[in-house]
Design a protein around this motif. Structure first.
Motif, PDB file in Angstrom:
ATOM      1  N   GLY A  74       0.865  -1.170   0.000  1.00 33.98           N
ATOM      2  CA  GLY A  74       0.000   0.000   0.000  1.00 33.98           C
ATOM      3  C   GLY A  74       0.903   1.221   0.000  1.00 33.98           C
ATOM      4  N   MET A  75       0.462   2.311  -0.600  1.00 34.37           N
ATOM      5  CA  MET A  75       1.253   3.539  -0.595  1.00 34.37           C
ATOM      6  C   MET A  75       0.378   4.687  -0.113  1.00 34.37           C
ATOM      7  N   GLU A  76       1.023   5.711   0.437  1.00 42.19           N
ATOM      8  CA  GLU A  76       0.318   6.834   1.052  1.00 42.19           C
ATOM      9  C   GLU A  76       0.702   8.128   0.331  1.00 42.19           C
ATOM     10  N   PRO A  77       0.069   8.406  -0.811  1.00 37.84           N
ATOM     11  CA  PRO A  77       0.456   9.580  -1.594  1.00 37.84           C
ATOM     12  C   PRO A  77       0.011  10.895  -0.962  1.00 37.84           C
ATOM     13  N   GLU A  78       0.948  11.824  -0.869  1.00 40.63           N
ATOM     14  CA  GLU A  78       0.672  13.185  -0.398  1.00 40.63           C
ATOM     15  C   GLU A  78       1.059  14.164  -1.501  1.00 40.63           C
ATOM     16  N   TYR A 119      -0.233  23.812   4.263  1.00 40.72           N
ATOM     17  CA  TYR A 119      -1.400  24.425   3.645  1.00 40.72           C
ATOM     18  C   TYR A 119      -1.614  23.829   2.250  1.00 40.72           C
ATOM     19  N   SER A 120      -2.866  23.429   1.961  1.00 43.05           N
ATOM     20  CA  SER A 120      -3.268  22.909   0.663  1.00 43.05           C
ATOM     21  C   SER A 120      -2.642  21.552   0.342  1.00 43.05           C
ATOM     22  N   GLN A 121      -2.192  20.843   1.387  1.00 42.66           N
ATOM     23  CA  GLN A 121      -1.593  19.517   1.213  1.00 42.66           C
ATOM     24  C   GLN A 121      -2.601  18.448   1.620  1.00 42.66           C
ATOM     25  N   PHE A 122      -2.663  17.373   0.822  1.00 38.81           N
ATOM     26  CA  PHE A 122      -3.623  16.307   1.077  1.00 38.81           C
ATOM     27  C   PHE A 122      -2.943  14.948   0.973  1.00 38.81           C
ATOM     28  N   GLU A 123      -3.561  13.967   1.623  1.00 35.93           N
ATOM     29  CA  GLU A 123      -3.123  12.571   1.523  1.00 35.93           C
ATOM     30  C   GLU A 123      -4.331  11.704   1.182  1.00 35.93           C
ATOM     31  N   LEU A 124      -4.103  10.686   0.367  1.00 35.30           N
ATOM     32  CA  LEU A 124      -5.142   9.720   0.020  1.00 35.30           C
ATOM     33  C   LEU A 124      -4.831   8.378   0.666  1.00 35.30           C
TER      34      LEU A 124
END
Length: 474
Positions: free
Chosen positions: A141-145, A215-220
């Motif tokens: 599994g990978m955790e893209p940011e 700020y404006s950073q997300f992770e899926l």
């Protein structure tokens, strides 16, 4: 995905009936164009769009050919050499959710009928075969940011979601305003909603979207898969995110640390393994049970090759600006939560490797979004496999923050620092025999020379920091 490593191009072609069925499905869905994409040295997809009428030809190796060596730094071939032929993997076929007139599939490269030796996807398939020959299959599994940005009225790039302005030249307050914040999450929903809906169509098992520290950073967060499927997903995702952002007037950056105050954008790899004789059993341990011996052996293998692996997983000059424990100018405090040492801990986020409490998968935190997922997952699988087959011992875990341990204590425990810059990482990569085996000698040499060149170009550049520090002082 079809993870079979074919040594002959004729064996790699899909069954003709399957090709015909796939074309009929695409035409019924309204697809008019097909992108058969191969992967370059840096992990980026390359293609030549073709009309749907050419679908059979593409699948049988009679579609566009490529002078791959003209666009990647792989000069073992020259202008008089044959082109490479992409052979698509129909298991990867998908209708592009941002434009349903287009279909996408991943392809492997062949040269004069044999696997091309600078094809990262084939390198991963070769390692999958080596793992299977040893009795194992690896999953990840990978955790893209990522950070979403836009251009302001003056043409400057700014954060897409940020209503907390500061005076010019001033630092923000030392608080983490954006991370998990409900208001920012709501304000971002016009973009995030489209993204969630788009990913939902792909069936990846999306769990949530996280407003991260910058700020404006997300992770899926989405489901794990076999390593080939995961590499394909990560590569496709980097394109998909950009396309969704464009439709909202934004753009996405995967640069690990765009500004000094930003939290680093990581792409942690969570690796697990199954025995081919028991494909439903995670050999690293049952969910609610203890970690198995195989997990600790795998940790030892990953640590043994940790520096070389980091050259692939953190592959840019900028990557190493994020592998620090304490930042002097950081939005949200001073502690980064980034890995700094080639060590492991039971739930220690300051280590390269973590044995998390929520899953039986080894988390490698020294990975970022500029990664070539095929090479990183191939090298990760090979390192873990070596540890498992050779019964390597990782030693005791380190369960306190590595930011606070005195250097003398680290030296006594034999805990090495992660590479502090790209040069150190590539120098470790250069002499790592396992890396040479996973990539093959030609691609290993090409990657090394490309990254040494990247470091040399950076090293000779005069930065603004140097001018501020030295111009008037001396």
């Amino acid at each position: 995905m079809s993870a079979v490593y074919h040594t002959s191009i004729s064996d790699a072609f899909a069954d003709k009936d399957r090709i015909s069925d796939a074309r009929a499905h695409l035409e019924e869905a309204g697809v008019k164009y097909v992108l058969s994409c191969w992967i370059d040295l840096l992990g980026l997809p390359k293609t030549k769009p073709v009309p749907i009428a050419e679908f059979e030809a593409v699948c049988m190796g009679r579609g566009p050919q490529f002078a791959v060596h003209s666009v990647s730094m792989v000069p073992e071939l020259g202008p008089a050499d044959p082109d490479q032929i992409p052979v698509p993997d129909l298991d990867s076929l998908v209708i592009c959710p941002w434009d349903k007139s287009c279909a996408w599939m991943f392809a492997d490269l062949y040269l004069e009928g044999a696997p091309y030796n600078v094809c990262p996807r084939l390198a991963l398939k070769r390692q999958i075969k080596a793992s299977a020959d040893a009795g194992y299959a690896f999953y990840a599994g990978m955790e893209p940011e990522f950070i979403v940005m836009r251009y302001d009225d003056d043409g400057n790039f700014v954060k897409a979601f940020d209503d907390d302005p500061i005076n010019p030249g001033a630092m923000r307050p030392l608080r983490q305003a954006f991370g998990y914040d409900a208001e920012f999450s709501i304000d971002s929903m016009p973009f995030l909603g489209q993204l969630i809906d788009t990913l939902g169509d792909l069936g990846w098992g999306l769990k949530d979207v996280v407003a991260e520290g910058a700020y404006s950073q997300f992770e899926l967060d989405f489901d794990y898969a076999d390593v080939l499927t995961m590499a394909d997903r990560m590569t496709f995702l980097r394109i998909l995110l950009k396309e969704v952002a464009k439709r909202n007037g934004h753009f996405v950056t995967y640069m690990p640390k765009p500004t000094q105050g930003d939290w680093r954008s990581g792409a942690h790899i969570n690796l697990s393994a199954r025995a081919t004789s028991e494909p439903d059993v995670n050999v690293f341990g049952e969910m609610n049970g203890p970690w198995g011996d195989a997990a600790y052996n795998a940790v030892a293998g990953l640590m043994k090759h940790g520096a070389a692996l980091t050259a692939i997983a953190c592959s840019t000059v900028n990557s190493y600006k994020g592998l620090i424990g304490v930042a002097s100018a950081f939005e949200g405090g001073t502690v980064t939560w980034a890995p700094t040492h080639i060590s492991y801990g039971d739930n220690n986020r300051s280590s390269m490797l973590r044995l998390p409490q929520s899953r039986k998968a080894i988390e490698n935190r020294a990975v970022d979004m500029c990664v070539n997922a095929y090479l990183a997952l191939g090298m990760s699988s090979a390192s873990a496999l070596e540890g498992m087959t050779q019964k390597l011992d990782p030693g005791p875990p380190t369960n306190k923050s590595l930011y606070d341990i005195p250097q003398a204590e680290l030296d006594e425990a034999g805990i090495a620092r992660l590479p502090t810059n790209l040069l150190e990482a590539v120098q470790a990569f250069d002499v790592d025999e396992l890396a040479k085996s996973v990539l093959g000698p030609t691609m290993h040499d090409s990657f090394s020379r490309y990254k040494h060149n990247e470091w040399d170009r950076f090293h000779e550049h005069i930065t603004d920091w140097e001018k501020r520090e030295y111009l008037r002082y001396f």
